[in-house]
Scaffold this motif. Structure first.
Motif, mmCIF file in Angstrom:
data_model
loop_
_atom_site.group_PDB
_atom_site.id
_atom_site.type_symbol
_atom_site.label_atom_id
_atom_site.label_comp_id
_atom_site.label_asym_id
_atom_site.label_seq_id
_atom_site.Cartn_x
_atom_site.Cartn_y
_atom_site.Cartn_z
ATOM 1 N N GLY A 355 6.334 -5.627 15.158
ATOM 2 C CA GLY A 355 7.088 -4.444 15.559
ATOM 3 C C GLY A 355 6.435 -3.140 15.156
ATOM 4 N N PHE A 356 5.245 -3.201 14.574
ATOM 5 C CA PHE A 356 4.535 -1.983 14.184
ATOM 6 C C PHE A 356 3.063 -2.330 14.014
ATOM 7 N N THR A 357 2.231 -1.314 13.974
ATOM 8 C CA THR A 357 0.807 -1.478 13.705
ATOM 9 C C THR A 357 0.371 -0.442 12.686
ATOM 10 N N VAL A 358 -0.681 -0.762 11.928
ATOM 11 C CA VAL A 358 -1.270 0.156 10.951
ATOM 12 C C VAL A 358 -2.630 0.579 11.481
ATOM 13 N N GLU A 359 -2.814 1.885 11.649
ATOM 14 C CA GLU A 359 -4.044 2.420 12.220
ATOM 15 C C GLU A 359 -4.757 3.306 11.193
ATOM 16 N N ALA A 365 -6.520 8.704 6.055
ATOM 17 C CA ALA A 365 -5.085 8.443 6.119
ATOM 18 C C ALA A 365 -4.806 7.211 6.977
ATOM 19 N N PHE A 366 -3.558 6.799 7.004
ATOM 20 C CA PHE A 366 -3.136 5.648 7.786
ATOM 21 C C PHE A 366 -1.913 6.057 8.612
ATOM 22 N N ALA A 403 1.332 -4.615 4.946
ATOM 23 C CA ALA A 403 0.323 -4.315 5.960
ATOM 24 C C ALA A 403 -0.591 -3.186 5.505
ATOM 25 N N LEU A 404 -0.029 -2.180 4.814
ATOM 26 C CA LEU A 404 -0.866 -1.102 4.291
ATOM 27 C C LEU A 404 -1.848 -1.619 3.258
ATOM 28 N N ALA A 405 -1.380 -2.511 2.389
ATOM 29 C CA ALA A 405 -2.279 -3.075 1.375
ATOM 30 C C ALA A 405 -3.403 -3.872 2.030
ATOM 31 N N LYS A 406 -3.081 -4.666 3.061
ATOM 32 C CA LYS A 406 -4.114 -5.436 3.748
ATOM 33 C C LYS A 406 -5.098 -4.531 4.478
ATOM 34 N N ALA A 407 -4.621 -3.366 4.934
ATOM 35 C CA ALA A 407 -5.503 -2.437 5.639
ATOM 36 C C ALA A 407 -6.395 -1.645 4.698
ATOM 37 N N GLY A 408 -6.231 -1.815 3.381
ATOM 38 C CA GLY A 408 -7.088 -1.144 2.408
ATOM 39 C C GLY A 408 -6.534 0.141 1.853
ATOM 40 N N ALA A 409 -5.259 0.386 2.024
ATOM 41 C CA ALA A 409 -4.672 1.615 1.499
ATOM 42 C C ALA A 409 -4.601 1.552 -0.029
ATOM 43 N N GLU A 410 -4.962 2.635 -0.679
ATOM 44 C CA GLU A 410 -4.903 2.759 -2.126
ATOM 45 C C GLU A 410 -3.713 3.634 -2.511
ATOM 46 N N PRO A 411 -3.212 3.481 -3.744
ATOM 47 C CA PRO A 411 -2.115 4.351 -4.190
ATOM 48 C C PRO A 411 -2.477 5.821 -4.023
ATOM 49 N N GLY A 412 -1.541 6.583 -3.458
ATOM 50 C CA GLY A 412 -1.772 7.989 -3.189
ATOM 51 C C GLY A 412 -2.336 8.270 -1.810
ATOM 52 N N ALA A 413 -2.625 7.215 -1.031
ATOM 53 C CA ALA A 413 -3.161 7.414 0.313
ATOM 54 C C ALA A 413 -2.120 8.088 1.199
ATOM 55 N N LEU A 414 -2.599 8.914 2.115
ATOM 56 C CA LEU A 414 -1.711 9.623 3.025
ATOM 57 C C LEU A 414 -1.305 8.698 4.165
ATOM 58 N N VAL A 415 -0.004 8.580 4.391
ATOM 59 C CA VAL A 415 0.535 7.724 5.448
ATOM 60 C C VAL A 415 1.342 8.594 6.394
ATOM 61 N N ARG A 416 1.104 8.445 7.683
ATOM 62 C CA ARG A 416 1.820 9.217 8.702
ATOM 63 C C ARG A 416 2.680 8.270 9.540
#
Length: 482
Positions: A355-359, A365-366, A403-416
């Motif tokens: 139901g969603f995707t991480v780009e 940012a993600f 999904a954010l963790a699998k995409a490589g997002a680190e703490p403090g990363a900007l998410v939109r």
């Protein structure tokens, strides 16, 4: 004064959804009766409907802004807000709806055909609808979702069976006035006709419509004269009839050259090569006109064109012409593919569709794309910590954090998400067995706890369920900080 408009830009705004209500039921001997905030009403939608009585887009020329009614907010006592009234706009038959860049959204042909151009926003849920076993008295409610807002181009293309094309003052208006009940303006100067005229012709049991398209000149397909504005009105015509002035006094013109010039413009405009054609040699009531018609008829018939010599003044040859047009229209209708009934296609969501995707974006940012996450964010009141915590729980249950963790997002990363931006803090772990201590607050947002792995969080939940009662203080809060 302008009486005919066939192209307008319409600014459309659907109604916004009403906000949900935060309310606690209170009455004598019931100091805390539970949440009773009602839901907000949905916003009204904007719909276009074909009306046979509408013949121009003039109304939208003077009133280019259309806005549906907003939904009303919910109220205490489990009272839901009223739904906003839908706005229905009546348009002529043959109206196309396009985006500003030319993408066609809808082609409205046929009386009663409708198209929802802008959908109203959802109403927000009140705290009564948000209550659960874990969150018995929510101190927040959902905001109403904004309605769709967009700019579209409405373009009218006349719906006629026969299109009369030719140079200015060729006699098209006179011809349509004698074979139908139409009463167009007729004068002895070029470009008398500034708007397409429609007439209904009845021949025995056959009935068809004829469109008098304003005069075309060389270069019309590239914007010269009035041609570019009105060439669109022959797109839907099943039959094209060249109306030629055989008695013109202009030097350098003759019926064959006029037809070649008009055909060049039709070819440049495109999409009309498959339409059957015939030639109408008009004004044979004038001696020079009759002589010219007799002279050019063999050349035109040699091209495979059916030729009819007529006079709109004396009405000579009109009966034969009407029967020929009716024959061509009947053949075009018989060759047209049958209309299929409208079918509703159901497309179930795939089993593995989250139901969603991480780009990942170029700036590090993600972006989270998905209907539900974007709607949830729009309906969240970010001034209320409990509402923010509820949003975090919903996103975590949907799988956004993983999904954010699998995409490589680190703490403090900007998410939109939609038009909102967040600093992702996975240490603010969500979807835990958390009971809010007071309405409108969330202790998880007060201070970031140490980040735990999924296994540690699961172990903490199990330990909490098995903890003796004496490890919990009198206020009901867990002393471990979990």
């Amino acid at each position: 004064m302008t009486t005919f408009v066939d192209r307008v830009v319409l600014h459309v705004q659907a109604g916004n959804g009403g906000h949900g209500c935060v309310s606690i039921h209170r009455e004598k001997f019931k100091p805390f009766g539970g949440p009773d905030g009602g839901n907000g009403g949905h916003g009204g939608s904007v719909t276009l409907v074909v009306d046979p009585q509408a013949h121009t887009l003039l109304d939208f020329h003077f009133r280019p802004h259309a806005k549906a009614e907003n939904g009303k907010g919910g109220a205490g006592g489990n009272r839901d807000g009223a739904k906003g009234a839908d706005l229905v706009l009546k348009v002529p038959n043959g109206t196309t709806v396009q985006t500003l860049d030319g993408t066609v959204l809808a082609d409205l042909v046929g009386a009663g055909t409708s198209f929802e151009i802008a959908r109203g926003g959802r109403g927000g849920r009140g705290n009564a609808a948000l209550a659960s076993a874990r969150r018995r008295a929510p101190g927040f409610a959902e905001l109403g979702e904004p309605g769709d807002q967009l700019d579209v181009v409405l373009e009218l293309k006349s719906v006629a069976d026969v299109g009369l094309v030719g140079f200015p003052s060729a006699g098209k208006s006179s011809l349509i006035s004698v074979i139908s009940a139409a009463k167009p303006k007729i004068a002895d100067y070029p470009f008398t006709t500034l708007v397409p005229n429609l007439g209904v012709v009845r021949v025995d049991e056959h009935t068809f419509t004829v469109a008098d398209v304003p005069g075309l000149i060389p270069g019309a397909a590239t914007g010269k004269g009035l041609g570019l504005e009105f060439l669109r009105h022959i797109e839907r015509c099943a039959v094209l009839a060249h109306v030629v002035d055989t008695a013109t006094l202009e030097s350098g013109r003759d019926p064959v050259a006029d037809i070649d010039a008009i055909e060049a413009e039709l070819s440049a405009y495109g999409g009309l090569a498959d339409r059957p054609r015939l030639v109408i040699l008009n004004k044979i009531d004038i001696p020079d006109g009759q002589e010219m018609a007799d002279l050019v008829r063999p050349d035109l018939e040699a091209r495979g064109l059916r030729v009819f010599a007529v006079s709109a003044v004396s009405r000579q040859g009109l009966r034969e012409l009407s029967y020929a047009l009716a024959e061509l229209v009947a053949a075009a209708r018989a060759a047209a593919p049958p209309l299929e009934p409208t079918r509703i296609v159901l497309r179930p969501r795939a089993v593995d569709d989250a139901g969603f995707t991480v780009e990942p974006l170029d700036d590090g940012a993600f972006r989270i794309n998905g209907v539900r996450p974007e709607r949830w964010v729009r309906q969240t009141n970010f001034d209320n910590d409990e509402a923010v915590g509820y949003l975090a729980d919903r996103l975590a249950r949907l799988g956004v954090e993983d999904a954010l963790a699998k995409a490589g997002a680190e703490p403090g990363a900007l998410v939109r998400i939609g038009t909102y931006e967040f600093d992702w803090q996975p240490s603010h772990f969500a979807d835990v067995d958390y009971v809010p201590s007071s309405r409108g607050t969330d202790v998880r947002l007060a201070e970031a706890p140490t980040r735990h792995s999924a296994a540690e969080r699961l172990a903490a939940r199990k330990a909490r369920r098995q903890r003796p009662a004496d490890e919990i203080d009198g206020d009901g809060d867990d002393d471990t900080g979990e």
